[in-house]
Design an enzyme around this catalytic site. Structure first.
Site, mmCIF file in Angstrom:
data_model
loop_
_atom_site.group_PDB
_atom_site.id
_atom_site.type_symbol
_atom_site.label_atom_id
_atom_site.label_comp_id
_atom_site.label_asym_id
_atom_site.label_seq_id
_atom_site.Cartn_x
_atom_site.Cartn_y
_atom_site.Cartn_z
ATOM 1 N N GLU A 1 8.623 -1.295 -35.942
ATOM 2 C CA GLU A 1 8.240 -2.863 -35.318
ATOM 3 C C GLU A 1 7.608 -3.318 -36.683
ATOM 4 O OE1 GLU A 1 9.505 -4.847 -33.241
ATOM 5 O OE2 GLU A 1 10.925 -4.004 -32.005
ATOM 6 N N SER B 1 -2.240 1.509 33.250
ATOM 7 C CA SER B 1 -3.448 2.659 33.989
ATOM 8 C C SER B 1 -3.769 3.355 32.678
ATOM 9 C CB SER B 1 -2.781 3.197 34.718
ATOM 10 O OG SER B 1 -2.736 3.341 35.707
#
Length: 688
Positions: free
Chosen positions: A94, A365
């Site tokens: 690159e 409960s």
């Protein structure tokens, strides 16, 4: 003729002088312009390097449970954690002069221009790595002169304010490698199932070729083209003196195994957990969803994959697959508040509604432990007795009345103790206690214990008629379990930025919000549902699941016509289960009403099987004595059953049980009558 020549020379000198002067001025101008541009770029400071990065959510064992991103999978890794082979291959193909130029490579620009002119088309790129990085960071990819000028400006700013290492690191973390993978970390994982630092020369040289043309050079799309591109890169590395030809040939011929694309088997319930973790992230850090998706955060959650798997498997094993019954499940570390496992429904794809954190249902409960904590805090003891019988209560207005009933309308029609009342889940005892204390006491204790959903101050509140969330109930039980220390349900342990900075830590100072001794006594009362010694006019409520249990637990079940609950804990873990229908459909089958208890019992046993069995440790402020469970008084040798029971020091019973003295005398008399006669007695009887 000589005059003409002299005149021509004079004019030529004049032109040359003018050209020189103009050239000098232009050079000075260009020099000043360049200096001005560079100075302005420096004064503007470093451009932001922020790019959208995926947020990753981890379980407590480091496995990934989910991600959030904005359509681009991207993870940032520092340069030192990227394979040197990948770095060298990328630079070779690159930008060979990367460390020598200042953002622009004149030779490449001229070479590319010549190549384009010869081909009469755009055939060769001249962009350096810095230019490509600038384009990836700040610009769209349209081919216009305006974009080119912006690219050049950002390139200058990058070069003026960042070192080469930082620029290269940014480039490798932002470049596109195809198939939605942005950056080398995402690419290494996608193609080879590796981290960027683990790439071999062969793998690195293959990946380095993809950014040139991702759709063509992807090994997943076109392995033949990818290998040709790899050959070009390896040849370039040889020409640059990075590799020998032999090393290049070996790398090229090395077989590559591209990771197979398989559908990840995820924990079914983890989707509900994942959503809850996202909600907490937004609440604690005040982040928008967009910000989370793009900030590259690393979110470390409290999810325990082993416990999550056990929970999911248990639910699947217990539930009838044909039923429409829904489920919610929460397992929490009561010491820290960290949620270890969570299920918000039976199928996330069909219904993402989280019943564990969002649904508000009547707890039945399971509210009673908070009521009896309040009772213990206000003078009650485990031996406090009240009658269990059909009762109609006249309310404060003198007109209204309320008539609670026990399950199946069973009553003792006699006095029972607090210890027995909670074990048998006696509703009459609960309402009497609630009204005796004042209806605000239960609301106050529930709020202190982390129940944030508003509760109605009504007589039936003692029986759990005011809806709450499962997760806050589990949190309240956790506070009782840990001796009264404040905890809050938490799904996230820590959050870091992509570069390791900790921006959130769940560790926080805790304070005691419930009394330690009272919390312990409440825990002991809650062990009663599993103790047959407390059987009375009916059996203890934990009887159906006793066969599954092998260690000490404290808990409480609760049932309404539409809801079934079971919440309980060991010294290590608190777990709550809710089952019911989404649309107020009643649970008419006995089997359905038992699902919550069974899921809870099987999960707890499997979850803790690797832990040594332990018991709840009494604090110094309590003492234990053996009592008769029926009378609540000190047990005597005549009592058929005695139970070790804890009291706050100074409140333990001092009176002995007398209910069984007559029983003891009859037992002794019977024993004497049935005593085997001696041989002398037998002989005397025969002779007479």
């Amino acid at each position: 003729m000589e005059v003409i020549l002299t005149e021509k020379l004079r004019k030529a000198r004049k032109y040359i002088r003018a050209i020189f002067i103009i050239g000098t001025f232009l050079s000075i101008f260009l020099l000043l312009l360049t200096a001005g541009i560079l100075a302005y770029a420096k004064l503007q400071g470093p451009p932001p390097l922020a790019v959208p990065q995926s947020a990753i959510f981890y379980a407590n064992d480091g496995t990934v449970i989910g991600e959030m991103h904005h359509g681009e999978k991207r993870y940032w890794v520092p340069l030192e954690k990227i394979s040197p082979y990948l770095i060298k291959a990328t630079l070779s193909i690159e930008d060979k002069q990367f460390y020598k130029h200042h953002g622009f490579d004149g030779k490449r620009i001229i070479g590319a221009a010549v190549a384009d002119i010869k081909a009469r088309a755009k055939v060769q790129g001249a962009s350096t790595i810095t230019q490509q990085y600038a384009r990836n960071l700040f610009l769209e990819h349209e081919k216009t002169w305006t974009r080119k000028l912006h690219e050049a400006w950002y390139t200058i700013r990058l070069e003026m304010n960042y070192d080469k290492g930082k620029i290269l690191e940014g480039y490798l973390n932002t470049i596109y490698y195809g198939h939605g993978a942005y950056g080398i970390e995402a690419a290494a994982e996608y193609y080879f199932g590796k981290k960027a630092g683990e790439l071999t020369l062969s793998e690195a040289s293959l990946l380095a070729g993809i950014p040139k043309w991702p759709s063509r050079y992807s090994p997943r799309s076109n392995m033949e083209a990818a290998k040709k591109r790899q050959q070009v890169i390896l040849t370039s590395m040889v020409e640059d003196g990075i590799l020998t030809q032999r090393e290049a040939n070996k790398a090229y011929s090395q077989p590559l195994s591209v990771k197979k694309l398989v559908r990840k088997e995820t924990l079914k319930g983890a989707s509900y957990f994942f959503d809850a973790a996202k909600s907490e992230l937004k609440k604690e850090l005040h982040l928008t969803e967009q910000k989370i998706k793009t900030s590259g955060l690393r979110i470390y959650t409290s999810l325990d994959p082993r416990l999550q798997t056990i929970a999911e498997q248990t639910v699947e094993d217990v539930f009838n697959p044909k039923t429409e019954l829904q489920v919610a499940f929460v397992a929490m570390d009561q010491k820290s508040g960290f949620v270890k496992a969570l299920i918000g429904g039976r199928d996330y794809d069909q219904s993402p509604f989280n019943r564990a954190t969002q649904a508000i249902r009547q707890p039945g409960s399971t509210i009673k432990p908070f009521l009896y904590y309040a009772a213990l805090e206000n003078g009650f003891t485990p031996s406090t007795s009240m009658r269990s019988e059909h009762t109609t209560f006249t309310l404060n207005d003198g007109v209204s009345s309320y008539t609670p009933s026990n399950f199946n309308h069973y009553y003792a029609n006699d006095s029972i103790t607090l210890q027995q009342a909670i074990a048998l889940s006696d509703n009459v005892y609960a309402v009497k206690t609630h009204l005796f204390l004042g209806q605000d006491k239960l609301v106050e204790i529930a709020k202190r214990a982390g129940i944030s959903t508003p509760l109605k101050k009504v007589p039936s509140l003692a029986l759990g008629t005011s809806p709450v969330k499962l997760i806050e109930m589990v949190n309240g039980y956790s506070i009782i379990a840990n001796g009264g220390w404040e905890v809050q349900p938490s799904f996230i342990k820590k959050v870091e930025t992509y570069d390791g900075e900790v921006i959130y830590d769940a560790a926080r100072e805790r304070k005691r919000i419930l009394d330690r001794d009272t919390a312990f006594l409440t825990t002991q009362l809650m062990t009663g549902m599993f103790d047959p010694k407390l059987n009375g006019y009916t059996t203890v409520t934990g009887t159906p699941i006793l066969k599954y249990l092998s260690r000490t637990y404290a808990g409480k079940s609760g049932t309404t016509s539409t809801d079934s609950w079971m919440i309980g804990y060991s010294p290590e873990l608190t777990t709550g289960v809710w089952t019911g229908y989404d649309r107020d459909k009643t649970m008419d089958m006995v089997e359905e009403r038992g699902y919550a208890k069974k899921i809870w019992a099987l999960f707890m046993e499997e979850a803790l099987k690797e832990e040594a069995a332990s018991s709840f440790k009494p604090p110094k402020g309590v003492t234990a004595v053996y009592i008769d469970p029926q009378s609540g008084k000190l047990a005597t040798p005549g009592c058929p059953i005695s139970k070790l029971t804890y009291y706050k020091r100074g409140t333990e019973p001092s009176e002995y049980c007398t209910d069984h003295l007559l029983y003891e005398e009859k037992k002794k008399e019977k024993s004497e009558k049935t005593e085997d006669p001696t041989w002398y007695d037998k002989l005397f009887k025969w002779l007479n």
